[in-house]
Structure formats: C-alpha cells, structure tokens
Motif scaffolding. Structure first.
Motif, PDB file in Angstrom:
ATOM      1  N   ASP A  35      47.564  76.493  30.994  1.00 48.38           N
ATOM      2  CA  ASP A  35      46.791  77.529  30.163  1.00 48.38           C
ATOM      3  C   ASP A  35      45.511  77.978  31.266  1.00 48.38           C
ATOM      4  O   ASP A  35      44.695  77.084  31.266  1.00 48.38           O
ATOM      5  N   SER A  36      45.496  79.049  31.637  1.00 48.01           N
ATOM      6  CA  SER A  36      44.514  79.766  32.539  1.00 48.01           C
ATOM      7  C   SER A  36      43.909  80.862  32.258  1.00 48.01           C
ATOM      8  O   SER A  36      44.529  81.777  31.418  1.00 48.01           O
ATOM      9  N   PRO A  37      42.689  81.233  32.329  1.00 50.70           N
ATOM     10  CA  PRO A  37      41.913  82.118  32.098  1.00 50.70           C
ATOM     11  C   PRO A  37      42.740  83.576  32.768  1.00 50.70           C
ATOM     12  O   PRO A  37      43.189  83.387  33.810  1.00 50.70           O
ATOM     13  N   VAL A  38      42.718  84.656  32.033  1.00 46.88           N
ATOM     14  CA  VAL A  38      43.431  85.873  32.674  1.00 46.88           C
ATOM     15  C   VAL A  38      45.051  85.897  32.973  1.00 46.88           C
ATOM     16  O   VAL A  38      45.705  86.490  32.248  1.00 46.88           O
ATOM     17  N   ALA A  39      45.337  84.830  33.529  1.00 41.23           N
ATOM     18  CA  ALA A  39      46.672  84.724  34.064  1.00 41.23           C
ATOM     19  C   ALA A  39      47.579  84.271  32.931  1.00 41.23           C
ATOM     20  O   ALA A  39      48.555  84.685  32.687  1.00 41.23           O
ATOM     21  N   GLY A  40      46.873  83.509  31.896  1.00 41.10           N
ATOM     22  CA  GLY A  40      47.652  83.026  30.596  1.00 41.10           C
ATOM     23  C   GLY A  40      48.060  81.721  30.590  1.00 41.10           C
ATOM     24  O   GLY A  40      47.758  80.969  31.490  1.00 41.10           O
ATOM     25  N   ARG A  41      49.327  81.517  29.869  1.00 38.85           N
ATOM     26  CA  ARG A  41      49.855  80.353  29.633  1.00 38.85           C
ATOM     27  C   ARG A  41      51.338  80.315  30.316  1.00 38.85           C
ATOM     28  O   ARG A  41      52.163  81.031  30.396  1.00 38.85           O
ATOM     29  N   PHE A  42      51.426  78.969  31.027  1.00 42.29           N
ATOM     30  CA  PHE A  42      52.798  78.999  31.809  1.00 42.29           C
ATOM     31  C   PHE A  42      53.546  77.576  31.137  1.00 42.29           C
ATOM     32  O   PHE A  42      52.969  76.456  31.297  1.00 42.29           O
ATOM     33  N   GLU A  43      54.613  77.621  30.868  1.00 45.25           N
ATOM     34  CA  GLU A  43      55.374  76.422  30.179  1.00 45.25           C
ATOM     35  C   GLU A  43      56.757  76.030  30.714  1.00 45.25           C
ATOM     36  O   GLU A  43      57.375  77.014  31.207  1.00 45.25           O
ATOM     37  N   GLY A  44      56.773  74.997  31.212  1.00 46.06           N
ATOM     38  CA  GLY A  44      58.148  74.539  31.761  1.00 46.06           C
ATOM     39  C   GLY A  44      57.677  74.601  33.216  1.00 46.06           C
ATOM     40  O   GLY A  44      56.899  75.320  33.973  1.00 46.06           O
ATOM     41  N   ASN A  45      58.835  74.201  34.441  1.00 49.36           N
ATOM     42  CA  ASN A  45      58.633  73.874  35.833  1.00 49.36           C
ATOM     43  C   ASN A  45      58.456  75.113  36.471  1.00 49.36           C
ATOM     44  O   ASN A  45      57.812  75.559  37.450  1.00 49.36           O
ATOM     45  N   ASP A  46      59.531  76.056  35.944  1.00 51.10           N
ATOM     46  CA  ASP A  46      59.603  77.124  36.765  1.00 51.10           C
ATOM     47  C   ASP A  46      58.216  78.158  36.639  1.00 51.10           C
ATOM     48  O   ASP A  46      57.797  78.884  37.322  1.00 51.10           O
ATOM     49  N   ILE A 103      46.950  63.581  28.838  1.00 54.90           N
ATOM     50  CA  ILE A 103      47.616  62.539  29.567  1.00 54.90           C
ATOM     51  C   ILE A 103      48.576  62.096  28.497  1.00 54.90           C
ATOM     52  O   ILE A 103      48.408  61.889  27.192  1.00 54.90           O
ATOM     53  N   GLU A 104      49.881  61.898  28.888  1.00 59.04           N
ATOM     54  CA  GLU A 104      50.853  61.360  28.137  1.00 59.04           C
ATOM     55  C   GLU A 104      51.802  60.454  29.024  1.00 59.04           C
ATOM     56  O   GLU A 104      52.414  60.913  29.776  1.00 59.04           O
ATOM     57  N   ARG A 105      51.873  58.892  28.525  1.00 62.21           N
ATOM     58  CA  ARG A 105      52.636  58.181  29.508  1.00 62.21           C
ATOM     59  C   ARG A 105      52.570  58.240  30.902  1.00 62.21           C
ATOM     60  O   ARG A 105      53.487  58.341  31.559  1.00 62.21           O
ATOM     61  N   ASP A 106      51.114  57.885  31.250  1.00 61.75           N
ATOM     62  CA  ASP A 106      50.911  58.180  32.815  1.00 61.75           C
ATOM     63  C   ASP A 106      51.114  59.389  33.552  1.00 61.75           C
ATOM     64  O   ASP A 106      51.397  59.349  34.539  1.00 61.75           O
ATOM     65  N   SER A 107      51.322  60.462  32.710  1.00 61.62           N
ATOM     66  CA  SER A 107      51.455  61.755  33.484  1.00 61.62           C
ATOM     67  C   SER A 107      50.811  62.788  32.699  1.00 61.62           C
ATOM     68  O   SER A 107      50.230  62.690  31.576  1.00 61.62           O
ATOM     69  N   VAL A 108      50.603  63.878  33.410  1.00 60.97           N
ATOM     70  CA  VAL A 108      49.665  65.172  32.678  1.00 60.97           C
ATOM     71  C   VAL A 108      50.701  66.092  32.146  1.00 60.97           C
ATOM     72  O   VAL A 108      51.450  66.420  32.807  1.00 60.97           O
ATOM     73  N   LYS A 109      50.646  66.251  30.711  1.00 59.31           N
ATOM     74  CA  LYS A 109      51.567  67.164  29.926  1.00 59.31           C
ATOM     75  C   LYS A 109      51.025  68.495  29.995  1.00 59.31           C
ATOM     76  O   LYS A 109      51.599  69.498  29.710  1.00 59.31           O
ATOM     77  N   GLU A 110      49.606  68.655  29.980  1.00 62.90           N
ATOM     78  CA  GLU A 110      49.039  70.030  30.051  1.00 62.90           C
ATOM     79  C   GLU A 110      47.791  70.048  30.563  1.00 62.90           C
ATOM     80  O   GLU A 110      46.819  69.112  30.572  1.00 62.90           O
ATOM     81  N   ILE A 111      47.457  71.178  31.079  1.00 63.52           N
ATOM     82  CA  ILE A 111      46.138  71.506  32.104  1.00 63.52           C
ATOM     83  C   ILE A 111      45.555  72.670  31.179  1.00 63.52           C
ATOM     84  O   ILE A 111      46.386  73.974  31.287  1.00 63.52           O
ATOM     85  N   ARG A 112      44.553  72.753  30.961  1.00 55.12           N
ATOM     86  CA  ARG A 112      43.745  73.764  30.247  1.00 55.12           C
ATOM     87  C   ARG A 112      42.661  73.957  31.087  1.00 55.12           C
ATOM     88  O   ARG A 112      41.783  73.113  31.513  1.00 55.12           O
ATOM     89  N   ILE A 113      42.432  75.310  31.750  1.00 55.23           N
ATOM     90  CA  ILE A 113      41.335  75.516  32.692  1.00 55.23           C
ATOM     91  C   ILE A 113      40.413  76.693  32.072  1.00 55.23           C
ATOM     92  O   ILE A 113      40.930  77.500  31.453  1.00 55.23           O
ATOM     93  N   TYR A 114      39.253  76.388  32.452  1.00 57.60           N
ATOM     94  CA  TYR A 114      37.865  77.381  31.928  1.00 57.60           C
ATOM     95  C   TYR A 114      37.227  77.887  32.932  1.00 57.60           C
ATOM     96  O   TYR A 114      36.946  77.061  33.795  1.00 57.60           O
ATOM     97  N   TYR A 115      36.824  79.041  32.752  1.00 60.45           N
ATOM     98  CA  TYR A 115      35.807  79.759  33.940  1.00 60.45           C
ATOM     99  C   TYR A 115      35.521  81.002  33.320  1.00 60.45           C
ATOM    100  O   TYR A 115      36.268  81.727  32.606  1.00 60.45           O
ATOM    101  N   SER A 116      34.452  81.466  33.989  1.00 62.92           N
ATOM    102  CA  SER A 116      34.053  83.107  33.454  1.00 62.92           C
ATOM    103  C   SER A 116      34.628  83.926  34.628  1.00 62.92           C
ATOM    104  O   SER A 116      34.468  83.595  35.901  1.00 62.92           O
ATOM    105  N   THR A 117      34.846  85.115  34.365  1.00 68.52           N
ATOM    106  CA  THR A 117      35.217  86.380  35.219  1.00 68.52           C
ATOM    107  C   THR A 117      34.165  86.744  35.764  1.00 68.52           C
ATOM    108  O   THR A 117      34.183  87.687  36.398  1.00 68.52           O
TER     109      THR A 117
END
Length: 255
Positions: A35-46, A103-117
């Motif tokens: 989940d990233s500023p401006v670009a939005g939310r991306f779910e799944g590998n593709d 973190i979930e079972r030694d892997s990263v399940k979600e990355i939330r990104i924050y910054y100002s434009t």
C-alpha cells in the motif's frame, strides 16, 4: 551470510532500483500486499509486480538515492525509515520515507509505505485511511503523554516532553525540522493553539527506544478534513524524554 528480513526490508527500494525482484519475492508471502501513497493498493503477485515496475521507473526518473537510517524490529513488524535524495527540476531534495513490513511465519505479508508528496509536487496529495483505530493500543508512557499533549492546545506541555536538543521533523523534509526548546515552542504554538491534533491510533511497534505509531486523523488545529493516514516514529532518550519525533503523512488541512 544469509540476509535477514530486516536486511531485505532495509534494502527494499535499492533492490527495486536494481531490478532484483527475485530477492524481494523471496521474503514476501504467497499473496503479498503493498500500500503506497498516490499509487494505491496492490494485492497479489501480479499486482505487486506492477508496483515494482512502476516504482523502479519512479526511482530512475527522480535519480533517487536511498539511505535507510533507522529500524524497529518486533515479532509482528519491521519498521524502516529512509532518507531519499531525489532530483526535482535540477535540484536535489530530501524525501523522508517510512515503511511497515508486517511479518507472518518468517515472511512479509504486507508493506505499508508512507511519505509526503510535498517535495515532489510542492503540494500535499492526501492519504486515505489504511487501518482501523485500536483504542486499547499499548504505548510507552512518554509516547502516550505526547499524544495526550498534542491533542490539547498547550504548547508548553508538549515542549517539556522533549530533551534540550530534541526535535520534530515534519513530513516534508529536513528543512522543516524544529530543534530545541525555541524551535519546538515555535512549531507547536502554531500547530496546536487553535485546537490540537487528536490522532486515532491504529498500531504501535516499539523496541524500547524507538516507537512507531500508525494513525488516522481528521483534525488539525481546529480545522476538520476527511480522514488521513500517517505514521510517526518517536525516539526516547536515557532520561525518558523524547529525542525526536519524525512524522510521515501527507495531510493538508487547507484542502
């Protein structure tokens, strides 16, 4: 030596820049979310792969260099703070960025990104809420005291929570840093005198010295606006007061 999740998240943007996506996917869960500023939310590998391609172009377009400078590691999450240095209209600007890797079972399940434009466009773009409020959230006492103080209108109550050399850095970059009693008083007198900044706390991750709090808010100094998301990192000194407050959100109360 084998890289840890912390190492890989510290290098997250550098790996994107170098096109080393296999190393990124090696730490992600089966259905990752970014989940990233401006670009939005991306779910799944593709979808995440689309984000990685977009971000690589973004990093190249801005001739960005990435400097990770602080990390919080807990069983639930890894929080990394970065200074980006970007080229905007021929000038080098700094762009503070923070990420939360869940973190979930030694892997990263979600990355939330924050910054100002603001450093990018000279304006704030806003950020919709990502998380729900958690009213019963645990926080270190000094961080809880700070949250209570900025909800009110007494700047002195906030200033006394910092060390003599303590500072707050606004989301828009290092030029918006307010240091020491005089700098802090000037900032908070302006920021909260008309009504405070009541935050709705969503998560809290701490290693005992550094504490990251994700939040939503919809009021700043008496001005109300649609809810916005953000994160702040607070650093505690030996005497139990705040050495630093570093903010990562993109709200513009005037919008």
């Amino acid at each position: 030596m084998e890289s840890t999740l912390e190492d890989q998240l510290k290098n997250f943007f550098q790996l994107i820049k170098e096109g080393r996506t296999e190393e990124i996917y090696s730490i992600l869960s089966e259905n990752p979310v970014i989940d990233s500023p401006v670009a939005g939310r991306f779910e799944g590998n593709d979808s995440v792969n689309e984000y990685l391609l977009q971000k690589k172009k973004w990093l190249d377009d801005y001739n960005a260099t990435v400097d990770p400078f602080s990390t919080i590691v807990t069983n639930e999450a890894i929080v990394v703070e970065y200074n980006f240095f970007i080229s905007v209209e021929g000038k080098t600007k700094d762009l503070p960025v923070a990420i939360v890797g869940m973190i979930e079972r030694d892997s990263v399940k979600e990355i939330r990104i924050y910054y100002s434009t603001w450093p990018l466009y000279g304006k704030h773009s806003g950020r919709r809420p990502i998380l729900e409020e958690n009213p019963g959230l645990f926080m270190p006492d000094i961080v809880r005291d700070y949250m209570n103080a900025i909800s009110g209108t007494d700047a002195e109550a906030v200033v006394k929570l910092f060390t003599e050399s303590g500072y707050i850095r606004e989301p828009s970059g290092s030029e918006f840093t307010h240091i020491g009693e005089k700098g802090l008083r000037g900032f908070y007198s302006s920021a909260i005198s008309g009504g405070g900044i009541p935050l709705k706390h969503c998560t809290c991750f701490t290693d005992g010295t550094r504490t990251a709090v994700e939040y939503n808010f919809s009021e700043w100094n008496g001005v109300k606006f649609p809810p916005e998301a953000g994160i702040a990192v607070y650093v505690t000194g030996n005497e139990g007061r705040l050495l630093a407050a570093r903010i990562y959100d993109d709200a513009d109360p005037s919008r």
